[in-house]
Design an enzyme around this catalytic site. Structure first.
Site, PDB file in Angstrom:
ATOM      1  CG  HIS A 207       3.851   4.746  -2.707  1.00 58.44           C
ATOM      2  ND1 HIS A 207       2.774   4.253  -2.003  1.00 58.44           N
ATOM      3  CD2 HIS A 207       4.323   5.797  -1.977  1.00 58.44           C
ATOM      4  CE1 HIS A 207       2.608   4.969  -0.893  1.00 58.44           C
ATOM      5  NE2 HIS A 207       3.534   5.914  -0.867  1.00 58.44           N
TER       6      HIS A 207
ATOM      7  CG  HIS B 187      -0.439   9.118  -0.920  1.00 62.01           C
ATOM      8  ND1 HIS B 187       0.039  10.224  -0.259  1.00 62.01           N
ATOM      9  CD2 HIS B 187       0.558   8.209  -0.871  1.00 62.01           C
ATOM     10  CE1 HIS B 187       1.281  10.009   0.160  1.00 62.01           C
ATOM     11  NE2 HIS B 187       1.604   8.787  -0.204  1.00 62.01           N
TER      12      HIS B 187
ATOM     13  CE1 TYR C 243      -8.677  -8.597 -17.324  1.00 66.94           C
ATOM     14  CE2 TYR C 243     -10.864  -9.524 -17.008  1.00 66.94           C
ATOM     15  CZ  TYR C 243      -9.789  -9.237 -17.829  1.00 66.94           C
ATOM     16  OH  TYR C 243      -9.811  -9.599 -19.148  1.00 66.94           O
TER      17      TYR C 243
END
Length: 224
Positions: free
Chosen positions: A97, A99, A124
Site C-alpha cells: 500500500h 501513497h 503490462y
C-alpha cells in the site's frame, strides 16, 4: 528452507523493497505499508509511523493469523485493510500500500469507473494488475475500509482507495511491488494523455492477452 530462515529472508526483502520504493519517491515520509504472509502462519507487516526507507528487519510487526501482535513494534493502523484483502483473495501472499502521487491523483478524478479505474492502456498493466477497482474514501485506519474491500469479493488484486492511494496484492512480495509500480506508471500515462483521445487496447487485443498470458479480469473489468 526452514520456516525460520524463510522468515529472516522475508524480513530482509520487506526492508529492501521498502527502501527502493521510498528512494524513488513512490511513498513519502512515513506513508505506505507492506505485509507478507508467513509459511508457518501469521504475517509480517511494517510498523506504524515507520518510513519504508528506514525499516529494521528485527522491528517489523509479526502478527498471528487473527491479526494480533506477537512481536516487534506496533503495526500500521492499516492492518484491517490488509486483513480484508488476505481474507478475500486466497492467492495473496503479499500486499503493498503506497501513497504514490499519480495513483492518488487518479483516484480523485470524477470520471473514474469504480469497476475499472484505468482503461486497458498497455499490455503490462493488464498482465500485472488486471483491472483496478476504486473504493470510496475512508479515513486512514478506518475499519470500514475492510468492509469495502470485502465487498469486492476477492475479484481484484489491484485497488485504489479514493484520495488515499493504491493497495495491491501479489502471490509474492516481488510480484506485489512490481504490480504497484506498473499501476503507478499507468496512472501517470493516463494523466499525461487525459483529454487527448489516446488509442487504448482493443477488445480483441485484450482477449488475446487473456488467452496467451492467463490474465484474469473481473466481469465488466474493461468495457472501455
Amino acid at each position: 528452507m526452514t520456516a525460520m530462515s524463510n522468515e529472516t529472508r522475508l524480513r530482509e526483502d520487506v526492508c529492501r523493497f521498502g527502501r527502493s520504493l521510498f528512494e524513488r519517491g513512490l511513498t513519502p515520509g512515513s506513508s505506505g505499508n507492506i505485509s507478507v504472509r508467513l509459511d508457518g502462519g501469521g504475517w509480517l507487516v511494517t510498523p506504524t509511523n515507520a518510513s519504508l526507507g528506514f525499516l529494521d528487519p528485527a522491528k517489523l510487526s509479526r502478527l498471528d493469523e487473527q491479526g494480533r501482535l506477537v512481536s516487534g513494534d506496533a503495526p500500521t493502523k492499516e492492518v484491517p485493510l490488509h486483513t480484508a484483502l488476505y481474507d478475500t483473495r486466497g492467492s495473496a501472499r503479499a500486499i503493498v500500500h503506497l501513497h504514490s502521487t499519480h495513483s492518488v491523483a487518479l483516484s480523485m478524478l470524477p470520471e473514474i469507473d469504480p469497476r475499472a479505474a484505468l482503461p486497458p492502456m498497455t499490455a503490462y498493466y493488464l498482465m500485472k494488475c488486471g483491472a483496478t477497482a476504486l473504493v470510496p474514501y475512508y479515513r486512514p485506519g478506518d475499519p470500514a475500509v475492510a468492509d469495502a474491500i470485502k465487498g469486492l469479493a476477492g475479484k481484484y488484486s489491484s485497488v485504489l482507495l479514493a484520495n488515499h492511494g493504491p493497495v495491491v496484492a501479489g502471490d509474492t512480495l516481488e510480484a506485489a511491488v512490481f504490480a504497484t509500480e506498473e499501476l503507478e506508471e499507468t496512472a501517470k500515462l493516463y494523466l499525461l494523455l487525459r483529454g487527448m483521445n489516446p488509442r487504448y487496447l482493443s477488445p480483441e487485443q485484450v482477449k488475446d492477452l487473456v488467452k496467451v498470458f492467463g490474465v484474469t479480469l473481473p466481469e465488466h473489468g474493461h468495457e472501455h
